[in-house]
Structure formats: C-alpha cells, structure tokens
Design an enzyme around this catalytic site. Structure first.
Site, PDB file in Angstrom:
ATOM      1  N   HIS A 204      -7.457   0.725  -6.245  1.00 29.35           N
ATOM      2  CA  HIS A 204      -7.666  -0.112  -5.057  1.00 29.35           C
ATOM      3  C   HIS A 204      -8.346  -1.415  -5.522  1.00 29.35           C
ATOM      4  O   HIS A 204      -9.511  -1.675  -5.223  1.00 29.35           O
ATOM      5  CB  HIS A 204      -8.515   0.629  -4.032  1.00 29.35           C
ATOM      6  CG  HIS A 204      -8.469   0.031  -2.650  1.00 29.35           C
ATOM      7  ND1 HIS A 204      -7.692  -1.074  -2.334  1.00 29.35           N
ATOM      8  CD2 HIS A 204      -9.102   0.391  -1.495  1.00 29.35           C
ATOM      9  CE1 HIS A 204      -7.860  -1.356  -1.050  1.00 29.35           C
ATOM     10  NE2 HIS A 204      -8.700  -0.489  -0.516  1.00 29.35           N
TER      11      HIS A 204
ATOM     12  N   GLN B 148     -10.218  -4.014  -3.053  1.00 29.94           N
ATOM     13  CA  GLN B 148     -11.537  -3.577  -2.590  1.00 29.94           C
ATOM     14  C   GLN B 148     -12.579  -3.791  -3.687  1.00 29.94           C
ATOM     15  O   GLN B 148     -13.683  -4.277  -3.410  1.00 29.94           O
ATOM     16  CB  GLN B 148     -11.480  -2.096  -2.192  1.00 29.94           C
ATOM     17  CG  GLN B 148     -12.807  -1.555  -1.679  1.00 29.94           C
ATOM     18  CD  GLN B 148     -13.195  -2.125  -0.323  1.00 29.94           C
ATOM     19  OE1 GLN B 148     -12.398  -2.116   0.597  1.00 29.94           O
ATOM     20  NE2 GLN B 148     -14.421  -2.624  -0.192  1.00 29.94           N
TER      21      GLN B 148
ATOM     22  N   ASP C 221     -17.342   7.195  -1.450  1.00 30.35           N
ATOM     23  CA  ASP C 221     -16.068   7.081  -0.723  1.00 30.35           C
ATOM     24  C   ASP C 221     -15.741   8.477  -0.175  1.00 30.35           C
ATOM     25  O   ASP C 221     -16.373   9.472  -0.559  1.00 30.35           O
ATOM     26  CB  ASP C 221     -14.982   6.566  -1.694  1.00 30.35           C
ATOM     27  CG  ASP C 221     -13.632   6.330  -1.013  1.00 30.35           C
ATOM     28  OD1 ASP C 221     -13.597   6.207   0.234  1.00 30.35           O
ATOM     29  OD2 ASP C 221     -12.604   6.264  -1.730  1.00 30.35           O
TER      30      ASP C 221
ATOM     31  N   ARG D 127     -13.606  -8.691   1.968  1.00 39.15           N
ATOM     32  CA  ARG D 127     -12.188  -8.468   1.662  1.00 39.15           C
ATOM     33  C   ARG D 127     -11.414  -9.745   1.981  1.00 39.15           C
ATOM     34  O   ARG D 127     -10.535 -10.164   1.229  1.00 39.15           O
ATOM     35  CB  ARG D 127     -11.627  -7.319   2.515  1.00 39.15           C
ATOM     36  CG  ARG D 127     -12.162  -5.940   2.181  1.00 39.15           C
ATOM     37  CD  ARG D 127     -11.714  -5.470   0.823  1.00 39.15           C
ATOM     38  NE  ARG D 127     -10.266  -5.401   0.701  1.00 39.15           N
ATOM     39  CZ  ARG D 127      -9.501  -4.380   1.130  1.00 39.15           C
ATOM     40  NH1 ARG D 127     -10.073  -3.329   1.686  1.00 39.15           N
ATOM     41  NH2 ARG D 127      -8.189  -4.386   0.965  1.00 39.15           N
TER      42      ARG D 127
ATOM     43  N   CYS E 123     -16.418   1.719   0.883  1.00 41.06           N
ATOM     44  CA  CYS E 123     -15.258   0.857   1.170  1.00 41.06           C
ATOM     45  C   CYS E 123     -14.777   0.981   2.610  1.00 41.06           C
ATOM     46  O   CYS E 123     -14.086   0.084   3.091  1.00 41.06           O
ATOM     47  CB  CYS E 123     -14.127   1.187   0.208  1.00 41.06           C
ATOM     48  SG  CYS E 123     -13.569   2.890   0.345  1.00 41.06           S
TER      49      CYS E 123
ATOM     50  N   ARG F  13       0.882  -1.178   0.000  1.00 39.13           N
ATOM     51  CA  ARG F  13       0.000   0.000   0.000  1.00 39.13           C
ATOM     52  C   ARG F  13       0.910   1.216   0.000  1.00 39.13           C
ATOM     53  O   ARG F  13       1.711   1.401   0.916  1.00 39.13           O
ATOM     54  CB  ARG F  13      -0.906   0.007   1.235  1.00 39.13           C
ATOM     55  CG  ARG F  13      -1.595   1.336   1.452  1.00 39.13           C
ATOM     56  CD  ARG F  13      -2.698   1.290   2.479  1.00 39.13           C
ATOM     57  NE  ARG F  13      -3.867   0.583   1.967  1.00 39.13           N
ATOM     58  CZ  ARG F  13      -5.075   0.636   2.529  1.00 39.13           C
ATOM     59  NH1 ARG F  13      -5.278   1.343   3.634  1.00 39.13           N
ATOM     60  NH2 ARG F  13      -6.085  -0.025   2.002  1.00 39.13           N
TER      61      ARG F  13
HETATM   62  N1  NVA Z   1     -10.062   6.700  -1.246  1.00 39.01           N
HETATM   63  C1  NVA Z   1      -9.668   6.235   0.078  1.00 39.01           C
HETATM   64  C2  NVA Z   1      -9.877   4.763   0.207  1.00 39.01           C
HETATM   65  C3  NVA Z   1      -9.523   4.196   1.552  1.00 39.01           C
HETATM   66  C4  NVA Z   1      -9.702   2.714   1.619  1.00 39.01           C
HETATM   67  C5  NVA Z   1      -8.226   6.603   0.332  1.00 39.01           C
HETATM   68  O1  NVA Z   1      -7.380   6.451  -0.558  1.00 39.01           O
HETATM   69  O2  NVA Z   1      -7.941   7.091   1.436  1.00 39.01           O
HETATM   70  N1   CP Z   2     -11.220  -0.209   2.606  1.00 44.26           N
HETATM   71  C1   CP Z   2      -9.951  -0.296   3.017  1.00 44.26           C
HETATM   72  O1   CP Z   2      -9.019  -0.551   2.253  1.00 44.26           O
HETATM   73  O2   CP Z   2      -9.775  -0.131   4.354  1.00 44.26           O
HETATM   74  P1   CP Z   2      -8.393   0.066   5.119  1.00 44.26           P
HETATM   75  O3   CP Z   2      -7.835   1.411   4.709  1.00 44.26           O
HETATM   76  O4   CP Z   2      -8.772   0.024   6.567  1.00 44.26           O
HETATM   77  O5   CP Z   2      -7.446  -1.042   4.742  1.00 44.26           O
END
Ligand code: NVA
Ligand code: CP
Length: 306
Positions: A130, A133, A225, A293, A265, A103
């Site tokens: 992502h 997800q 989101d 997930r 998500c 990540r």
């Molecule tokens: N769009 C959000 C998704 C988190 C799972 C982010 O990147 O923070």
């Molecule tokens: N939806 C998601 O990826 O959650 P986290 O940021 O908690 O991993």
C-alpha cells in the site's frame, strides 16, 4: 523516477524526498487557497476491485484540484469483469488516459497492468503493498517530528500490505523499525530480506519479534492496522484469537516514548487492533494521515502525470 509506483521499493531515497517536499508545498498552497493546475486536461482512470473511502476520494479530489479529472472504473462494468484480457485493457486505456490507479488483490495484476500500459500505473493497494498510504505516513511523521532519520517506529499486528510498505518506507529513510506480529503472521520473508539490505545502506535497525511491549519500547511512532484485511473476512474469528495480546492499548503505550505518535491507516476496529481511548486520544494523528493522502498523492500525480 520510474514510470510506475507499484511498491515503495520502486522509489529511491531522492524520489521520496522529492515527493515529501512537493507534498508540503502543495499542502501549503491549498491552505492558502492558491490555484495550482499542472494537470489541466489530464485524466486518471481508477480501477477498484476492493472497497475504499480515502483512496478513492483523495485521488478523485486530488486530480480535480490539479486541474484534471478522475474516472471511477468499476470492474463490474469494465469488460475485464467479462474476461477481456488485462493486457488489452491496459493498451486500450493507455490511448485515452494519462495514468491509471488500481486497487486489487494480487500484486501480479498491478505488475501486468503496468507492463502493458504506456502510461503510469499507481498501486492503490494490493494484498502485498500500500505505497500511497506509506508515503502519506512518512509525510505525516515528517510534519510532526521535523525529521525521519533516527526515529523509532513500532508496528504492532499483522505483517500485511501496510506493514510491507511501511517497512520499505522506513528502511529507505533511515527510520528504525521494530515489528511485533503473532507467530505465523510475520511479514513476507522476501520483503524482509530486501529491507535488511536497504537498512544496511540507510543505517536503520530492523527488528522482528512476537513481543508487542518489547517492539513498542521507546518508540516515537506506534502504528497498527486491522487484523483481517480486505479479502480475509472469513478468517476474522481465527485471527481475533491469534492476535490476542497485540492490541495497541494504554498499557502498550506506556512502553513507548511519552509523546509517541499513534498511527493507523484506517479503517480501524476499535477494541480489536487498537483501544478506543488510544485511537481517539491526544497522541493519535489518524485524521492528519488521512488528510495527507490527498497532499502526498497530488505530489505523486504531478510528478508522474505532469
Ligand atoms: N490492511 C488493510 C488496509 C486497508 C487500507 C487492508 O488491506 O484491508
Ligand atoms: N487507508 C486507506 O487506504 O483507506 P481506504 O481503504 O478507505 O481507501
């Protein structure tokens, strides 16, 4: 299937169908208490340059349930934090591990890691995508509706990483997509261009507007989101005003099908992108998405690392 999962566009329709089928059977086995350990003796390294609750815990538990183990690798402790080249890190980790989940911020970081690693690399979220997800979300929709093709999917809000992966997932599987984003917050133009091509093959309709009520019209799924993603914290105030009118609230839900699924998500900001009564209401499936997930990623791990 390709060695890596860097974006949903790496997958063919057949790959997606295979993952969803395996997700369902792994979920069933787990609910029945059956042990299934195809990854005995295998290790997944997990590099997190951003926070995570769901991704970290579901990958770690998933590897354990499949008979393997997961290692949490903090960039503060790894030598990459002190300037060791990513390529050297990829080559080194390939000598110990069977897969890497990362990540991070730039999609190019994940691509560089995958190019230099001889083991599968899984994108656990970047600024652009992502995919894990989106796979769990397809699985959730399939479970709830029994099909994907022909459903109407509305995405309301920021044209961000989540929007990109969902667009790619929907157009590949024949789901019609209507997005509503504030001006200046639309999805990446290149991703939209490729999605239009994919939509021609699957028969999906793909629409983008600045009108949330129009996008939500007759939708089977309403998805949103956060307005400020990880790394955009300093833009929060500016975004709150830019996104005014884009909240998934009871009024917007009136435009959707009466039994539309509400999806997010997570993590969510109640009172910003979604009203509390909607996300905590009877149409919300957010915790099924979170649970899925685990099952979808176990399928992915079994396929890529098995
Ligand atoms: N769009 C959000 C998704 C988190 C799972 C982010 O990147 O923070
Ligand atoms: N939806 C998601 O990826 O959650 P986290 O940021 O908690 O991993």
């Amino acid at each position: 299937m390709k060695k890596d999962l860097l974006a949903i566009s790496d997958l063919t329709l057949k790959d997606i169908e295979h993952i969803l089928k395996l997700s369902a059977s792994l979920k069933k086995m787990q609910k029945q208490g059956k042990t299934h350990q195809p990854l005995k003796g295998k290790s997944l390294g997990m590099i997190f340059e951003k926070s995570s609750t769901r991704t970290r815990v579901s990958f770690e538990v998933g590897m354990y349930q499949l008979g393997g183990q997961a290692l949490f690798l903090s960039p503060n402790d790894l030598q990459i934090g002190r300037g060791e080249p990513l390529a050297d890190t990829a080559r080194t980790l390939s000598r110990y591990l069977d897969g890497i989940m990362i990540r991070t911020f730039a999609q190019t970081t994940v691509e560089e890691l995958a190019r230099n690693a001889t083991i599968p690399v899984i994108n656990g979220l970047t600024d652009l995508h992502h995919p894990c997800q989106a796979l769990a979300d397809l699985f959730t929709i399939k479970e709830k509706r029994g099909k994907l093709k022909g459903l109407r999917f509305a995405y309301i809000g920021d044209g961000n990483n989540m929007a990109h992966s969902l667009i790619e997932a929907c157009v590949k599987t024949g789901i019609h997509v209507a997005l509503a984003c504030p001006p200046g917050y639309e999805p990446d133009a290149g991703i939209m261009r490729e999605a239009r091509q994919a939509a021609l093959i699957s028969g999906s309709e793909l629409k983008l507007s600045n009108d949330p009520i129009k996008a939500a019209g007759s939708a089977d799924v309403v998805y949103t989101d956060v307005w400020a993603s990880m790394g955009q914290e300093s833009e929060h105030a500016k975004r709150i005003s830019a996104f005014r009118g884009f909240q998934v609230d009871p009024q917007l839900m009136q435009a959707a099908a009466h039994d539309a699924l509400v999806m997010h998500c997570l993590p969510a900001h109640r009172g910003e992108e979604i009203a509390a009564e909607v996300i905590d209401g009877p149409q919300s499936v957010i915790f099924d998405q979170a649970e899925n997930r685990l099952h979808a990623q176990k399928a992915l791990l079994e396929i890529l690392l098995g």
